[in-house]
Design a protein around this motif. Structure first.
Motif, PDB file in Angstrom:
ATOM      1  N   PHE A  45     -75.130 -56.862  17.481  1.00 15.65           N
ATOM      2  CA  PHE A  45     -74.354 -58.107  17.573  1.00 15.65           C
ATOM      3  C   PHE A  45     -73.013 -57.985  16.866  1.00 15.65           C
ATOM      4  CE2 PHE A  45     -78.372 -60.231  18.721  1.00 15.65           C
ATOM      5  CZ  PHE A  45     -77.920 -60.878  19.857  1.00 15.65           C
ATOM      6  N   VAL A  46     -72.985 -57.306  15.742  1.00 17.06           N
ATOM      7  CA  VAL A  46     -71.719 -57.095  15.031  1.00 17.06           C
ATOM      8  C   VAL A  46     -70.754 -56.300  15.910  1.00 17.06           C
ATOM      9  CG1 VAL A  46     -70.647 -55.903  13.075  1.00 17.06           C
ATOM     10  CG2 VAL A  46     -72.674 -57.319  12.719  1.00 17.06           C
ATOM     11  N   LEU A  47     -71.257 -55.248  16.542  1.00 15.53           N
ATOM     12  CA  LEU A  47     -70.406 -54.428  17.411  1.00 15.53           C
ATOM     13  C   LEU A  47     -69.895 -55.230  18.614  1.00 15.53           C
ATOM     14  CD1 LEU A  47     -72.380 -51.069  17.391  1.00 15.53           C
ATOM     15  CD2 LEU A  47     -70.170 -51.514  16.331  1.00 15.53           C
ATOM     16  N   CYS A  48     -70.691 -56.155  19.096  1.00 13.44           N
ATOM     17  CA  CYS A  48     -70.283 -56.958  20.253  1.00 13.44           C
ATOM     18  C   CYS A  48     -69.327 -58.091  19.891  1.00 13.44           C
ATOM     19  CB  CYS A  48     -71.511 -57.544  20.943  1.00 13.44           C
ATOM     20  SG  CYS A  48     -72.512 -56.327  21.799  1.00 13.44           S
ATOM     21  N   LEU A  49     -69.401 -58.603  18.671  1.00 11.09           N
ATOM     22  CA  LEU A  49     -68.651 -59.808  18.328  1.00 11.09           C
ATOM     23  C   LEU A  49     -67.484 -59.605  17.368  1.00 11.09           C
ATOM     24  CD1 LEU A  49     -71.675 -62.235  17.908  1.00 11.09           C
ATOM     25  CD2 LEU A  49     -70.211 -61.942  19.902  1.00 11.09           C
ATOM     26  N   TRP A  50     -67.505 -58.545  16.580  1.00 15.16           N
ATOM     27  CA  TRP A  50     -66.448 -58.337  15.579  1.00 15.16           C
ATOM     28  C   TRP A  50     -65.127 -58.046  16.283  1.00 15.16           C
ATOM     29  CZ3 TRP A  50     -67.651 -58.895  10.475  1.00 15.16           C
ATOM     30  CH2 TRP A  50     -66.640 -58.605   9.556  1.00 15.16           C
ATOM     31  N   PRO A  51     -64.051 -58.694  15.875  1.00 13.89           N
ATOM     32  CA  PRO A  51     -62.771 -58.464  16.552  1.00 13.89           C
ATOM     33  C   PRO A  51     -62.189 -57.083  16.251  1.00 13.89           C
ATOM     34  CG  PRO A  51     -62.483 -59.971  14.724  1.00 13.89           C
ATOM     35  CD  PRO A  51     -63.956 -59.712  14.843  1.00 13.89           C
ATOM     36  N   SER A  52     -61.341 -56.630  17.139  1.00 12.33           N
ATOM     37  CA  SER A  52     -60.663 -55.348  16.982  1.00 12.33           C
ATOM     38  C   SER A  52     -59.572 -55.454  15.931  1.00 12.33           C
ATOM     39  CB  SER A  52     -60.014 -54.932  18.303  1.00 12.33           C
ATOM     40  OG  SER A  52     -60.975 -54.834  19.310  1.00 12.33           O
ATOM     41  N   VAL A  53     -59.233 -54.305  15.330  1.00  8.36           N
ATOM     42  CA  VAL A  53     -58.079 -54.244  14.439  1.00  8.36           C
ATOM     43  C   VAL A  53     -56.840 -54.272  15.325  1.00  8.36           C
ATOM     44  CG1 VAL A  53     -56.832 -52.768  12.828  1.00  8.36           C
ATOM     45  CG2 VAL A  53     -59.312 -52.974  12.661  1.00  8.36           C
ATOM     46  N   LYS A  54     -55.923 -55.151  15.034  1.00 11.13           N
ATOM     47  CA  LYS A  54     -54.701 -55.267  15.837  1.00 11.13           C
ATOM     48  C   LYS A  54     -53.800 -54.059  15.598  1.00 11.13           C
ATOM     49  CE  LYS A  54     -55.547 -59.445  17.336  1.00 11.13           C
ATOM     50  NZ  LYS A  54     -56.240 -59.546  18.566  1.00 11.13           N
ATOM     51  N   GLY A  55     -53.226 -53.554  16.643  1.00 12.69           N
ATOM     52  CA  GLY A  55     -52.283 -52.447  16.528  1.00 12.69           C
ATOM     53  C   GLY A  55     -52.958 -51.123  16.221  1.00 12.69           C
ATOM     54  N   GLN A  56     -52.174 -50.226  15.673  1.00 16.63           N
ATOM     55  CA  GLN A  56     -52.652 -48.877  15.396  1.00 16.63           C
ATOM     56  C   GLN A  56     -53.466 -48.851  14.113  1.00 16.63           C
ATOM     57  OE1 GLN A  56     -49.696 -45.914  15.863  1.00 16.63           O
ATOM     58  NE2 GLN A  56     -50.882 -44.315  14.895  1.00 16.63           N
ATOM     59  N   ASN A  57     -54.500 -48.022  14.113  1.00 14.12           N
ATOM     60  CA  ASN A  57     -55.240 -47.727  12.891  1.00 14.12           C
ATOM     61  C   ASN A  57     -55.440 -46.217  12.816  1.00 14.12           C
ATOM     62  OD1 ASN A  57     -57.458 -47.070  14.479  1.00 14.12           O
ATOM     63  ND2 ASN A  57     -58.646 -48.875  13.938  1.00 14.12           N
ATOM     64  N   ALA A  58     -56.265 -45.759  11.905  1.00 16.25           N
ATOM     65  CA  ALA A  58     -56.442 -44.318  11.695  1.00 16.25           C
ATOM     66  C   ALA A  58     -57.089 -43.616  12.890  1.00 16.25           C
ATOM     67  CB  ALA A  58     -57.304 -44.097  10.455  1.00 16.25           C
ATOM     68  N   TYR A  59     -57.647 -44.382  13.835  1.00 10.57           N
ATOM     69  CA  TYR A  59     -58.379 -43.781  14.955  1.00 10.57           C
ATOM     70  C   TYR A  59     -57.644 -43.854  16.279  1.00 10.57           C
ATOM     71  CZ  TYR A  59     -61.968 -44.080  11.449  1.00 10.57           C
ATOM     72  OH  TYR A  59     -62.673 -43.955  10.277  1.00 10.57           O
ATOM     73  N   GLY A  60     -56.462 -44.409  16.297  1.00  6.18           N
ATOM     74  CA  GLY A  60     -55.711 -44.455  17.543  1.00  6.18           C
ATOM     75  C   GLY A  60     -54.808 -45.660  17.617  1.00  6.18           C
ATOM     76  N   ALA A  61     -53.975 -45.679  18.639  1.00  4.04           N
ATOM     77  CA  ALA A  61     -52.974 -46.727  18.778  1.00  4.04           C
ATOM     78  C   ALA A  61     -53.517 -48.008  19.361  1.00  4.04           C
ATOM     79  CB  ALA A  61     -51.820 -46.208  19.643  1.00  4.04           C
ATOM     80  N   ALA A  62     -54.353 -47.921  20.346  1.00  3.69           N
ATOM     81  CA  ALA A  62     -54.835 -49.117  21.009  1.00  3.69           C
ATOM     82  C   ALA A  62     -56.275 -48.892  21.455  1.00  3.69           C
ATOM     83  CB  ALA A  62     -53.965 -49.428  22.216  1.00  3.69           C
ATOM     84  N   ALA A  63     -56.953 -49.982  21.685  1.00  4.01           N
ATOM     85  CA  ALA A  63     -58.340 -49.861  22.144  1.00  4.01           C
ATOM     86  C   ALA A  63     -58.371 -49.243  23.540  1.00  4.01           C
ATOM     87  CB  ALA A  63     -58.977 -51.240  22.179  1.00  4.01           C
ATOM     88  N   ASP A  64     -59.508 -48.606  23.826  1.00  6.09           N
ATOM     89  CA  ASP A  64     -59.795 -48.067  25.158  1.00  6.09           C
ATOM     90  C   ASP A  64     -58.875 -46.914  25.563  1.00  6.09           C
ATOM     91  OD1 ASP A  64     -61.599 -50.172  25.192  1.00  6.09           O
ATOM     92  OD2 ASP A  64     -60.161 -51.490  26.160  1.00  6.09           O
ATOM     93  N   ARG A  65     -58.407 -46.153  24.594  1.00  6.41           N
ATOM     94  CA  ARG A  65     -57.576 -44.970  24.881  1.00  6.41           C
ATOM     95  C   ARG A  65     -58.081 -43.782  24.069  1.00  6.41           C
ATOM     96  NH1 ARG A  65     -56.119 -47.440  28.676  1.00  6.41           N
ATOM     97  NH2 ARG A  65     -54.120 -48.396  29.006  1.00  6.41           N
ATOM     98  N   PRO A  66     -58.114 -42.597  24.663  1.00  7.33           N
ATOM     99  CA  PRO A  66     -58.460 -41.406  23.886  1.00  7.33           C
ATOM    100  C   PRO A  66     -57.363 -41.044  22.911  1.00  7.33           C
ATOM    101  CG  PRO A  66     -57.918 -40.808  26.144  1.00  7.33           C
ATOM    102  CD  PRO A  66     -57.858 -42.315  26.054  1.00  7.33           C
ATOM    103  N   GLN A  67     -57.752 -40.407  21.817  1.00  4.04           N
ATOM    104  CA  GLN A  67     -56.750 -39.956  20.860  1.00  4.04           C
ATOM    105  C   GLN A  67     -56.034 -38.750  21.430  1.00  4.04           C
ATOM    106  OE1 GLN A  67     -58.637 -39.174  17.131  1.00  4.04           O
ATOM    107  NE2 GLN A  67     -57.270 -40.503  16.047  1.00  4.04           N
ATOM    108  N   SER A  68     -54.730 -38.701  21.289  1.00  2.72           N
ATOM    109  CA  SER A  68     -53.944 -37.590  21.816  1.00  2.72           C
ATOM    110  C   SER A  68     -54.059 -36.372  20.944  1.00  2.72           C
ATOM    111  CB  SER A  68     -52.492 -37.985  21.934  1.00  2.72           C
ATOM    112  OG  SER A  68     -52.366 -39.051  22.848  1.00  2.72           O
TER     113      SER A  68
END
Length: 127
Positions: free
Chosen positions: A104-127
């Motif tokens: 439930f946490v994975l389904c409901l917790w909001p995304s971090v806005k913008g870039q974080n240590a794991y990539g620039a945006a959701a749903d994209r592979p890291q370059s």
């Protein structure tokens, strides 16, 4: 000049731990694997009298469960990355008392806005 981001593929989405995945993609991935596993269970129930077909469907079922388990772990790691958490936190899904809450946490917790240590945006592979 920045390199162009790679286009996401189904292989990356289902079988790679890199990058980020938003809530919608995470939930749709889980629903896909639930549908696949429900189909094999219903086929097993429908053909339980025929030993040869039942044996083949049993192999298909256990193969599907293994592949879907690996894939959902990868989806969960990407979802944790999107929340700004380390992928190792996916181990909480293997603790029976915590796994239901963690889902439930994975389904409901909001995304971090913008870039974080794991990539620039959701749903994209890291370059």
């Amino acid at each position: 000049m920045q390199p162009a981001a790679r286009r996401p593929t189904v292989g990356w989405l289902l079988f790679s731990p890199s990058g980020r995945a938003g809530r919608q993609v995470f939930i749709l991935g889980w629903l896909f694997w639930m549908t696949v596993n429900c189909f094999t269970v219903s086929a097993l129930a429908a053909h339980q009298d025929d030993e040869q077909v039942f044996g083949l469907l049993s192999v298909l079922f256990f193969s599907g469960v293994f592949v879907s388990a690996v894939s959902t772990v990868m989806l969960s790691i990407k979802r944790l990355h999107d929340m700004g958490l380390p992928g190792i936190s996916v181990a909480a899904l293997f603790i029976p008392a915590i796994s239901f809450v963690m889902l439930f946490v994975l389904c409901l917790w909001p995304s971090v806005k913008g870039q974080n240590a794991y990539g620039a945006a959701a749903d994209r592979p890291q370059s």
